[in-house]
Design an enzyme around this catalytic site. Sequence first.
Site, PDB file in Angstrom:
ATOM      1  N   SER A 146     -13.016  18.498 -43.430  1.00 10.29           N
ATOM      2  CA  SER A 146     -11.722  17.967 -43.891  1.00 10.29           C
ATOM      3  C   SER A 146     -10.804  19.034 -44.463  1.00 10.29           C
ATOM      4  CB  SER A 146     -11.957  16.883 -44.945  1.00 10.29           C
ATOM      5  OG  SER A 146     -12.639  17.422 -46.071  1.00 10.29           O
ATOM      6  N   SER A 150      -5.894  17.377 -46.618  1.00  6.72           N
ATOM      7  CA  SER A 150      -5.634  16.704 -47.891  1.00  6.72           C
ATOM      8  C   SER A 150      -6.752  15.769 -48.289  1.00  6.72           C
ATOM      9  CB  SER A 150      -4.310  15.925 -47.863  1.00  6.72           C
ATOM     10  OG  SER A 150      -4.406  14.740 -47.098  1.00  6.72           O
ATOM     11  N   ASP A 196       0.999  15.191 -50.047  1.00  3.71           N
ATOM     12  CA  ASP A 196      -0.259  14.601 -49.598  1.00  3.71           C
ATOM     13  C   ASP A 196      -0.388  13.149 -50.042  1.00  3.71           C
ATOM     14  OD1 ASP A 196      -0.720  17.112 -48.625  1.00  3.71           O
ATOM     15  OD2 ASP A 196      -2.187  17.666 -50.145  1.00  3.71           O
TER      16      ASP A 196
END
Length: 429
Positions: A146, A150, A196
Site C-alpha cells: 500500500s 494513502s 488523502d
Amino acid sequence: MGVLSSWPSDSELDGIRNTVAEMARVDVNVVKIVVSPYRICPLGAHIDHQGGTVSAMTINKGIILGFVPSGDSQVLLRSGQFGGEVSFRVDQIQLPKHMQENYPSDTEECKWGSYAKGALYALQRGGNHIKQGITGFICGTEGLDSSGLSSSAAVGIAYLLALESANNLSMSPTENIEYDRLIENEYLGLKNGILDQSAILLSSYGCLTCMDCKTKKHKLIHPPELEMETKAEAKIPYKILLAFSGLKQALTTNPGYNRRVTECREAANILLKAAGKDVEPILSNVKPEEYVAHKSRLEPDLARRAEHYFSENMRVIKGLEAWGCGNFEEFGKLISASGLSSIKNYECGCEPLIQLYEILLKAPGVYGARFSGAGFRGCCVAFVNADYAHEAATFVKNEYFKLQPDLASHLRQDTAVVICDAGDCARVI
C-alpha cells in the site's frame, strides 16, 4: 499481474466477520464492517499542504475493519498484516506521540496501533465523549503493497468511523477530514495536507474528486460516458495501473517530505513580503501575477518548489476540464507532466521510482503516469486504455525487472503490477 475485481468480496467480509465474532464471542450477524479505500492522486501532487487545488479518486482496494462495540471502555484490536494485539481504554486521555514519555516506537504492535489511539485522540480533541470501545480486526488488501496509496489515512478513517459508530456519533465527511488531519498532523507529527482524507471520504464511483485545500470546498467531476449509465451497466474506458517499486520507507521517518513542505513555506514567505502582504506563508496566498513579478527573489531550490506549485495548480484546472470532456489522452499528458515536475522541480523520487515512471510512459495504451504518494517510496500510478491494460502490465513488470532485478525480486509476481478500477468512498456496511 493481478486484476482486482469487486471489493470487498463476500468471502473477505465473511472471514472478517467470523474473526471478530470469535474475538468478541458474539453472533456473526452483529459484526459491522468499515470499508476504507486507498486513493490515487492523478493531479495536484505536493500542493495540498500549500492550499492548492487537487484531484483524487479512490480505487477498489483498501482497508477493511470488522468491529463490534465492546460494551465497556476497552479497545482490543488484531491485524491481518501485523503481529500482536493492541489494547487500550477510551477513558484514557491520549497525548500526541511527541508528548508521550518513553514512547515505545520500536515494537510492531505500537506502530500499527498508533492510528487507533490517534483516532481516539482526534475525537477527544474535538470535544466528543467517547465511552464505548471496540473489539476489531483490521486488514489491508492481501498481497498489495500500500506504499504511496494513502494507507495511513485509510486506516485512520477506518478507526474514526468504527469508534463513531460504536458511540452513536454522526459525523459529516468534512468533520472526519479534520479529525483524520489531527491524527496525522498532531498525533503522529506528519506535515501533510488534507488530500488523502478528502479523497477517501468524498469520492464517488467513476468520478474525479476536486478539492480546493484552502477553502475546503470540493466537487465531483463526472466523465460524460457515465452520465446516462448506472454503475452496474457502465463500461469505463480506462483502467488504473499500480506499478510497485519494492522500496519501503515510512513517510514520518524520511526527512525529505517535511523539508519540502518547509521550503514551500519559505518561498511563500519571501513572495508575500515582496508583495507587501502579511498573511499565512503558504503559496496559495500568492497570486500568480505576484509570483511572476517576484520569483527572481527566490534562491534556486525555493524557485523550483514555487514553480512546481503554480504549474501543478494550472495542470489540475486543465485536467478537470479534460476529465469532464472524457479526453483521457489530454488528461494523461497532464499526469505525465505532473510526474516530470515532481522530479525536476519538487525534486522527489529516486532512481528506481523514476525508472518505473519512465517505463510506464513507454507501455502500450498508457495515457499518463506519475508517482503515487510522496514519491520517496512505493509505487507509480498510470491511467491506461482498458483494452491494453494486460499488455501494459506485462510490459512494465518485465522492463522493471531488467533494470532493478534485486528490488523486483522482492515483489510478489501477481501483485508487482496491478490492474484496478475506480472505487467509492469510505463507509460502514
